[in-house]
Scaffold this motif. Structure first.
Motif, PDB file in Angstrom:
ATOM      1  N   VAL A 198      -6.719   4.240   5.756  1.00  0.00           N
ATOM      2  CA  VAL A 198      -7.155   3.030   6.453  1.00  0.00           C
ATOM      3  C   VAL A 198      -7.013   3.204   7.957  1.00  0.00           C
ATOM      4  O   VAL A 198      -7.905   2.850   8.735  1.00  0.00           O
ATOM      5  CB  VAL A 198      -6.361   1.799   5.945  1.00  0.00           C
ATOM      6  CG1 VAL A 198      -6.587   0.590   6.845  1.00  0.00           C
ATOM      7  CG2 VAL A 198      -6.720   1.478   4.515  1.00  0.00           C
ATOM      8  N   LEU A 199      -5.913   3.758   8.415  1.00  0.00           N
ATOM      9  CA  LEU A 199      -5.704   3.994   9.835  1.00  0.00           C
ATOM     10  C   LEU A 199      -6.701   5.005  10.393  1.00  0.00           C
ATOM     11  O   LEU A 199      -7.197   4.851  11.516  1.00  0.00           O
ATOM     12  CB  LEU A 199      -4.272   4.461  10.094  1.00  0.00           C
ATOM     13  CG  LEU A 199      -3.191   3.389   9.926  1.00  0.00           C
ATOM     14  CD1 LEU A 199      -1.805   4.001  10.077  1.00  0.00           C
ATOM     15  CD2 LEU A 199      -3.394   2.282  10.924  1.00  0.00           C
ATOM     16  N   MET A 231       0.843  -1.185   0.000  1.00  0.00           N
ATOM     17  CA  MET A 231       0.000   0.000   0.000  1.00  0.00           C
ATOM     18  C   MET A 231       0.882   1.240   0.000  1.00  0.00           C
ATOM     19  O   MET A 231       1.925   1.260   0.641  1.00  0.00           O
ATOM     20  CB  MET A 231      -0.872   0.044   1.243  1.00  0.00           C
ATOM     21  CG  MET A 231      -2.026  -0.863   1.258  1.00  0.00           C
ATOM     22  SD  MET A 231      -3.033  -0.446   2.686  1.00  0.00           S
ATOM     23  CE  MET A 231      -4.428  -1.383   2.288  1.00  0.00           C
ATOM     24  N   ASP A 232       0.359   2.237  -0.649  1.00  0.00           N
ATOM     25  CA  ASP A 232       1.117   3.482  -0.639  1.00  0.00           C
ATOM     26  C   ASP A 232       0.764   4.293   0.602  1.00  0.00           C
ATOM     27  O   ASP A 232      -0.168   3.980   1.330  1.00  0.00           O
ATOM     28  CB  ASP A 232       0.855   4.270  -1.934  1.00  0.00           C
ATOM     29  CG  ASP A 232      -0.607   4.588  -2.130  1.00  0.00           C
ATOM     30  OD1 ASP A 232      -1.437   3.974  -1.423  1.00  0.00           O
ATOM     31  OD2 ASP A 232      -0.928   5.449  -2.954  1.00  0.00           O
ATOM     32  N   GLN A 233       1.476   5.304   0.819  1.00  0.00           N
ATOM     33  CA  GLN A 233       1.391   6.096   2.051  1.00  0.00           C
ATOM     34  C   GLN A 233       0.026   6.763   2.265  1.00  0.00           C
ATOM     35  O   GLN A 233      -0.514   6.698   3.370  1.00  0.00           O
ATOM     36  CB  GLN A 233       2.512   7.143   2.029  1.00  0.00           C
ATOM     37  CG  GLN A 233       2.775   7.823   3.335  1.00  0.00           C
ATOM     38  CD  GLN A 233       3.360   6.891   4.367  1.00  0.00           C
ATOM     39  OE1 GLN A 233       2.650   6.061   4.888  1.00  0.00           O
ATOM     40  NE2 GLN A 233       4.646   7.021   4.630  1.00  0.00           N
ATOM     41  N   SER A 261      -3.028   5.905   1.135  1.00  0.00           N
ATOM     42  CA  SER A 261      -4.089   4.928   1.392  1.00  0.00           C
ATOM     43  C   SER A 261      -3.913   4.289   2.776  1.00  0.00           C
ATOM     44  O   SER A 261      -4.890   3.941   3.428  1.00  0.00           O
ATOM     45  CB  SER A 261      -4.121   3.863   0.301  1.00  0.00           C
ATOM     46  OG  SER A 261      -2.909   3.138   0.283  1.00  0.00           O
ATOM     47  N   MET A 262      -2.679   4.124   3.226  1.00  0.00           N
ATOM     48  CA  MET A 262      -2.416   3.579   4.550  1.00  0.00           C
ATOM     49  C   MET A 262      -2.911   4.539   5.627  1.00  0.00           C
ATOM     50  O   MET A 262      -3.507   4.111   6.623  1.00  0.00           O
ATOM     51  CB  MET A 262      -0.919   3.316   4.725  1.00  0.00           C
ATOM     52  CG  MET A 262      -0.589   2.704   6.047  1.00  0.00           C
ATOM     53  SD  MET A 262      -1.350   1.095   6.146  1.00  0.00           S
ATOM     54  CE  MET A 262       0.014   0.157   6.657  1.00  0.00           C
ATOM     55  N   LYS A 263      -2.721   5.819   5.408  1.00  0.00           N
ATOM     56  CA  LYS A 263      -3.206   6.813   6.357  1.00  0.00           C
ATOM     57  C   LYS A 263      -4.735   6.816   6.402  1.00  0.00           C
ATOM     58  O   LYS A 263      -5.333   6.952   7.468  1.00  0.00           O
ATOM     59  CB  LYS A 263      -2.685   8.206   5.990  1.00  0.00           C
ATOM     60  CG  LYS A 263      -1.221   8.396   6.270  1.00  0.00           C
ATOM     61  CD  LYS A 263      -0.780   9.796   5.932  1.00  0.00           C
ATOM     62  CE  LYS A 263       0.697   9.978   6.189  1.00  0.00           C
ATOM     63  NZ  LYS A 263       1.152  11.325   5.879  1.00  0.00           N
TER      64      LYS A 263
END
Length: 108
Positions: free
Chosen positions: A9-10, A1-3, A5-7
């Protein structure tokens, strides 16, 4: 995952967890009767956890209870007769054979 999209999701996970912690009520009195019913079942004495159960009844108490039970089952106009009760202990060493009931549909 790129940065990014990870943020995302979190952030969604954190928002979901934050909403789970709050206890929402429809009205201020919701659940009050349920809580009071449970509270009335709790023991009110400090030593309630150390109470000992009474073991058995003496013969007179058991007779009084049995008479009351028999009278409650009898019709109101009749008088209950005291009949002796014979208690027989089951035999321990006899091999029990399973007896089959007769067939419900007779043979033709």
């Amino acid at each position: 995952m790129d940065q990014p999209s990870m943020k995302l999701v979190l952030l969604v996970a954190f928002a979901a967890l934050a909403g789970c912690g709050a206890r929402q009520h429809i009205t201020p009195t919701q659940g009050r009767a349920y809580g009071e019913a449970l509270a009335s079942q709790r023991a009110r004495t400090p030593a309630a956890g150390q109470a000992q159960a009474v073991r058995g009844l003496d013969a007179q108490e058991a007779d009084i209870i049995a008479q009351g039970y028999r009278q409650s089952l009898a019709p109101k106009d009749s008088k209950v007769k005291d009949e002796p009760v014979l208690l027989i202990a089951p035999q321990q060493n006899v091999a029990r054979q399973a007896s089959l009931p007769p067939p419900s549909v007779p043979k033709q």
